[in-house]
Design a protein around this motif. Structure first.
Motif, PDB file in Angstrom:
ATOM      1  N   ASP A  61       0.821  -1.215   0.000  1.00 42.29           N
ATOM      2  CA  ASP A  61       0.000   0.000   0.000  1.00 42.29           C
ATOM      3  C   ASP A  61       0.854   1.264   0.000  1.00 42.29           C
ATOM      4  OD1 ASP A  61      -2.713   1.006   0.010  1.00 42.29           O
ATOM      5  OD2 ASP A  61      -2.238   1.856   1.973  1.00 42.29           O
ATOM      6  N   LEU A  62       2.162   1.098   0.060  1.00 46.85           N
ATOM      7  CA  LEU A  62       3.031   2.261   0.109  1.00 46.85           C
ATOM      8  C   LEU A  62       2.863   3.139  -1.125  1.00 46.85           C
ATOM      9  CD1 LEU A  62       5.303   3.736   1.621  1.00 46.85           C
ATOM     10  CD2 LEU A  62       6.936   2.324   0.353  1.00 46.85           C
ATOM     11  N   LEU A  63       2.779   2.499  -2.287  1.00 48.22           N
ATOM     12  CA  LEU A  63       2.646   3.237  -3.540  1.00 48.22           C
ATOM     13  C   LEU A  63       1.213   3.292  -4.054  1.00 48.22           C
ATOM     14  CD1 LEU A  63       5.803   1.900  -5.416  1.00 48.22           C
ATOM     15  CD2 LEU A  63       5.556   4.041  -4.169  1.00 48.22           C
ATOM     16  N   GLY A  64       0.366   2.362  -3.626  1.00 45.68           N
ATOM     17  CA  GLY A  64      -1.021   2.353  -4.060  1.00 45.68           C
ATOM     18  C   GLY A  64      -1.248   1.749  -5.433  1.00 45.68           C
ATOM     19  N   LEU A  65      -0.204   1.214  -6.051  1.00 43.99           N
ATOM     20  CA  LEU A  65      -0.331   0.660  -7.396  1.00 43.99           C
ATOM     21  C   LEU A  65      -1.321  -0.510  -7.430  1.00 43.99           C
ATOM     22  CD1 LEU A  65       1.132   1.119 -10.202  1.00 43.99           C
ATOM     23  CD2 LEU A  65       2.489  -0.902  -9.622  1.00 43.99           C
ATOM     24  N   HIS A  66      -1.492  -1.155  -6.303  1.00 43.25           N
ATOM     25  CA  HIS A  66      -2.341  -2.351  -6.260  1.00 43.25           C
ATOM     26  C   HIS A  66      -3.806  -2.040  -6.545  1.00 43.25           C
ATOM     27  CE1 HIS A  66      -4.062  -1.471  -2.223  1.00 43.25           C
ATOM     28  NE2 HIS A  66      -2.918  -0.821  -2.065  1.00 43.25           N
ATOM     29  N   TYR A  67      -4.241  -0.802  -6.344  1.00 46.63           N
ATOM     30  CA  TYR A  67      -5.642  -0.480  -6.648  1.00 46.63           C
ATOM     31  C   TYR A  67      -5.931  -0.672  -8.133  1.00 46.63           C
ATOM     32  CZ  TYR A  67      -5.920   1.551  -1.977  1.00 46.63           C
ATOM     33  OH  TYR A  67      -5.908   1.732  -0.609  1.00 46.63           O
ATOM     34  N   TRP A  68      -5.002  -0.271  -8.978  1.00 48.43           N
ATOM     35  CA  TRP A  68      -5.162  -0.454 -10.417  1.00 48.43           C
ATOM     36  C   TRP A  68      -5.017  -1.930 -10.786  1.00 48.43           C
ATOM     37  CZ3 TRP A  68      -3.340   3.851  -8.138  1.00 48.43           C
ATOM     38  CH2 TRP A  68      -3.818   5.088  -8.572  1.00 48.43           C
ATOM     39  N   PHE A  69      -4.060  -2.593 -10.153  1.00 52.64           N
ATOM     40  CA  PHE A  69      -3.832  -4.024 -10.376  1.00 52.64           C
ATOM     41  C   PHE A  69      -5.111  -4.815 -10.093  1.00 52.64           C
ATOM     42  CE2 PHE A  69      -2.488  -8.273  -9.299  1.00 52.64           C
ATOM     43  CZ  PHE A  69      -1.324  -8.514 -10.008  1.00 52.64           C
ATOM     44  N   LYS A  70      -5.773  -4.496  -8.997  1.00 52.53           N
ATOM     45  CA  LYS A  70      -6.972  -5.224  -8.594  1.00 52.53           C
ATOM     46  C   LYS A  70      -8.174  -4.861  -9.460  1.00 52.53           C
ATOM     47  CE  LYS A  70      -5.256  -5.599  -3.860  1.00 52.53           C
ATOM     48  NZ  LYS A  70      -5.325  -5.073  -2.482  1.00 52.53           N
ATOM     49  N   ARG A  71      -8.262  -3.604  -9.894  1.00 50.59           N
ATOM     50  CA  ARG A  71      -9.342  -3.213 -10.799  1.00 50.59           C
ATOM     51  C   ARG A  71      -9.246  -4.016 -12.104  1.00 50.59           C
ATOM     52  NH1 ARG A  71     -12.873   1.263 -12.201  1.00 50.59           N
ATOM     53  NH2 ARG A  71     -12.841   1.781  -9.977  1.00 50.59           N
ATOM     54  N   ILE A  72      -8.034  -4.167 -12.619  1.00 48.87           N
ATOM     55  CA  ILE A  72      -7.829  -4.942 -13.839  1.00 48.87           C
ATOM     56  C   ILE A  72      -8.231  -6.395 -13.618  1.00 48.87           C
ATOM     57  CG2 ILE A  72      -6.018  -5.890 -15.336  1.00 48.87           C
ATOM     58  CD1 ILE A  72      -4.588  -3.153 -15.043  1.00 48.87           C
ATOM     59  N   GLY A  73      -7.892  -6.944 -12.460  1.00 48.75           N
ATOM     60  CA  GLY A  73      -8.236  -8.334 -12.164  1.00 48.75           C
ATOM     61  C   GLY A  73      -9.737  -8.556 -12.093  1.00 48.75           C
ATOM     62  N   PHE A  74     -10.463  -7.606 -11.509  1.00 45.39           N
ATOM     63  CA  PHE A  74     -11.922  -7.729 -11.445  1.00 45.39           C
ATOM     64  C   PHE A  74     -12.530  -7.647 -12.838  1.00 45.39           C
ATOM     65  CE2 PHE A  74     -16.160  -5.945 -11.253  1.00 45.39           C
ATOM     66  CZ  PHE A  74     -16.775  -6.748 -10.308  1.00 45.39           C
ATOM     67  N   ASN A  75     -12.089  -6.675 -13.622  1.00 45.35           N
ATOM     68  CA  ASN A  75     -12.623  -6.513 -14.972  1.00 45.35           C
ATOM     69  C   ASN A  75     -12.368  -7.748 -15.833  1.00 45.35           C
ATOM     70  OD1 ASN A  75     -13.408  -3.920 -14.317  1.00 45.35           O
ATOM     71  ND2 ASN A  75     -11.716  -2.913 -15.372  1.00 45.35           N
ATOM     72  N   ARG A  76     -11.246  -8.420 -15.594  1.00 40.41           N
ATOM     73  CA  ARG A  76     -10.891  -9.605 -16.386  1.00 40.41           C
ATOM     74  C   ARG A  76     -11.979 -10.671 -16.311  1.00 40.41           C
ATOM     75  NH1 ARG A  76      -6.015 -12.483 -18.007  1.00 40.41           N
ATOM     76  NH2 ARG A  76      -6.393 -14.731 -17.931  1.00 40.41           N
ATOM     77  N   GLN A  77     -12.555 -10.868 -15.133  1.00 42.72           N
ATOM     78  CA  GLN A  77     -13.485 -11.977 -14.944  1.00 42.72           C
ATOM     79  C   GLN A  77     -14.952 -11.590 -15.119  1.00 42.72           C
ATOM     80  OE1 GLN A  77     -10.579 -14.273 -15.037  1.00 42.72           O
ATOM     81  NE2 GLN A  77     -12.534 -15.220 -14.613  1.00 42.72           N
ATOM     82  N   TYR A  78     -15.301 -10.336 -14.881  1.00 39.09           N
ATOM     83  CA  TYR A  78     -16.708  -9.944 -14.903  1.00 39.09           C
ATOM     84  C   TYR A  78     -17.247  -9.992 -16.331  1.00 39.09           C
ATOM     85  CZ  TYR A  78     -20.904  -7.865 -12.918  1.00 39.09           C
ATOM     86  OH  TYR A  78     -22.191  -7.660 -12.478  1.00 39.09           O
ATOM     87  N   LEU A  79     -18.421 -10.580 -16.510  1.00 36.49           N
ATOM     88  CA  LEU A  79     -19.078 -10.792 -17.806  1.00 36.49           C
ATOM     89  C   LEU A  79     -18.277 -11.713 -18.718  1.00 36.49           C
ATOM     90  CD1 LEU A  79     -20.598  -7.284 -18.679  1.00 36.49           C
ATOM     91  CD2 LEU A  79     -21.675  -9.219 -17.518  1.00 36.49           C
ATOM     92  N   GLY A  80     -17.468 -12.580 -18.117  1.00 36.95           N
ATOM     93  CA  GLY A  80     -16.755 -13.595 -18.883  1.00 36.95           C
ATOM     94  C   GLY A  80     -15.267 -13.351 -18.956  1.00 36.95           C
ATOM     95  N   GLY A  81     -14.489 -14.332 -18.503  1.00 35.41           N
ATOM     96  CA  GLY A  81     -13.041 -14.249 -18.610  1.00 35.41           C
ATOM     97  C   GLY A  81     -12.598 -14.455 -20.048  1.00 35.41           C
ATOM     98  N   PRO A  82     -11.309 -14.253 -20.329  1.00 34.90           N
ATOM     99  CA  PRO A  82     -10.832 -14.326 -21.714  1.00 34.90           C
ATOM    100  C   PRO A  82     -11.059 -15.685 -22.372  1.00 34.90           C
ATOM    101  CG  PRO A  82      -8.996 -14.135 -20.157  1.00 34.90           C
ATOM    102  CD  PRO A  82     -10.245 -13.856 -19.405  1.00 34.90           C
ATOM    103  N   GLU A  83     -10.909 -16.777 -21.616  1.00 37.79           N
ATOM    104  CA  GLU A  83     -11.127 -18.101 -22.200  1.00 37.79           C
ATOM    105  C   GLU A  83     -12.589 -18.282 -22.605  1.00 37.79           C
ATOM    106  OE1 GLU A  83      -7.804 -17.942 -19.343  1.00 37.79           O
ATOM    107  OE2 GLU A  83      -9.947 -17.555 -19.133  1.00 37.79           O
ATOM    108  N   TYR A  84     -13.498 -17.811 -21.757  1.00 36.12           N
ATOM    109  CA  TYR A  84     -14.931 -17.944 -22.013  1.00 36.12           C
ATOM    110  C   TYR A  84     -15.343 -17.162 -23.255  1.00 36.12           C
ATOM    111  CZ  TYR A  84     -19.981 -17.705 -21.129  1.00 36.12           C
ATOM    112  OH  TYR A  84     -21.351 -17.792 -21.250  1.00 36.12           O
ATOM    113  N   VAL A  85     -14.902 -15.900 -23.346  1.00 40.62           N
ATOM    114  CA  VAL A  85     -15.352 -15.084 -24.470  1.00 40.62           C
ATOM    115  C   VAL A  85     -14.647 -15.476 -25.767  1.00 40.62           C
ATOM    116  CG1 VAL A  85     -16.160 -13.132 -23.102  1.00 40.62           C
ATOM    117  CG2 VAL A  85     -13.789 -13.203 -23.801  1.00 40.62           C
TER     118      VAL A  85
END
Length: 360
Positions: free
Chosen positions: A324-348
């Motif tokens: 949390d020192l740099l806060g970069l993980h907020y973007w990292f986690k947003r990308i991870g959530f978007n990856r799976q919502y409404l279908g992950g890459p393998e599904y689509v």
């Protein structure tokens, strides 16, 4: 052919970015992540004053009547700042669902309030892109029973849900038989929950059709891809800035060839992805025969690109990016959530293969 944003779209992008730069610094994201709020009300109010909630709503209902590409541009800005606002669930998915599938009276009742941002709507349609164990809703007339998983904005005034026959319903938050259970969520900028329904009264969107549902999912996938694109660009920018400050052996690490190569690879992945996202947003309105396939490819590709950017940017930060020192993980986690919502890459990708007749 010069395919790019128009002057109006560039102006929209600039004004949204300027507002978010001022109102959503990293400290504001941290403050929200440590709170129990559904979304950042001050940030949402500012976006409402800019007309953002009404971007896809027709002018006769109080919106500004722009298109999917403009929504994509806004979503990219929001992802770039990991802004904790209900734009995706309310202004994109709910507004579009009501316009596509709602009756005239439902449009008159809900769209003006959505256009001003006064009304927010939760989103419980993740089962439309694949059933989860323990998920699924059955309908009997205007009553619903079952569970909707991964519901975004679960404390909103209304919740948009889909039954197992892919019909859409609006459920009031305080309806009889409705209960909510918070779910663990890695992305603290987007609270999610499981919504349990027990013979709960609901209002059906009577115009729900397979084509309308598919158009809604396609829009959602492209909008999430734009959000991922914005988050990826921010992670690249932060990696470059860090590499020009951090020193090892009396030299900034940005002068090392290995770091240069990592940053160049990230830039090379992001730049063509932006054109893909823009074209997907354009196709939703202007090239309907290509929109479904393009939305699938866009969602799959940006999911993979975002994952690569998240990993590589964190490596440039020496692994410290996940603290949390740099806060970069907020973007990292947003990308991870978007990856799976409404279908992950393998599904689509499999869905895209079926569209093209490549698999049965």
């Amino acid at each position: 052919m010069d395919f790019g944003l128009s002057e109006i779209q560039l102006s929209l992008q600039e004004s949204i970015t300027r507002f978010l730069d001022e109102k959503v610094p990293l400290d504001r994201v941290r403050e929200f992540a440590d709170s129990d709020h559904a979304f950042a009300e001050d940030v949402w109010q500012g976006l409402c004053e800019l007309g953002v909630p009404g971007v896809l709503i027709e002018e006769k209902y109080g919106g500004i009547g722009l298109g999917s590409l403009e929504a994509v541009v806004i979503s990219e800005c929001i992802g770039n700042h990991v802004a904790p606002v209900p734009f995706f669930s309310s202004s994109v998915m709910a507004a579009t669902a009501i316009q596509l599938c709602g009756s005239d009276s439902q449009k008159e009742k809900y769209l003006p309030r959505l256009a001003t941002g006064e009304l927010t709507v939760g989103l419980g349609i993740s089962e439309l892109s694949g059933r989860r164990n323990g998920g699924g809703i059955t309908s009997s007339g205007e009553s619903l029973t079952g569970s909707a998983l991964y519901v975004l904005e679960p404390t909103a005034e209304l919740i948009l849900v889909a039954d197992q026959k892919a019909r859409l319903f609006l459920v009031e938050r305080g309806a009889m038989g409705l209960s909510s259970r918070a779910m663990p969520q890695i992305d603290r900028t987007r609270p999610i929950a499981t919504i349990d329904l027990d013979d709960t009264p609901a209002e059906s969107l009577v115009g729900s059709t397979p084509s309308g549902i598919q158009a809604l999912i396609d829009l959602g996938r492209v909008t999430l891809s734009a959000d991922t694109l914005g988050a990826s660009q921010s992670m690249l920018d932060q990696a470059i800035a860090y590499s020009l400050q951090r020193e090892q052996f009396n030299r900034v690490i940005g002068s090392f060839q290995a770091v240069k190569h990592m940053c160049a690879e990230m830039a090379a992945e992001i730049e063509p992805s932006r054109s893909l996202v823009w074209y997907a947003g354009h196709a939703l309105d202007e090239v309907p025969e290509e929109s479904h396939l393009t939305a699938c490819h866009t969602k799959a590709h940006l999911s993979e690109v975002g994952t690569f950017i998240g990993k590589t940017s964190t490596v440039v930060h020496g692994g410290m990016g996940f603290t949390d020192l740099l806060g970069l993980h907020y973007w990292f986690k947003r990308i991870g959530f978007n990856r799976q919502y409404l279908g992950g890459p393998e599904y689509v990708r499999e869905e895209a293969a079926r569209i093209q007749g490549l698999v049965a």
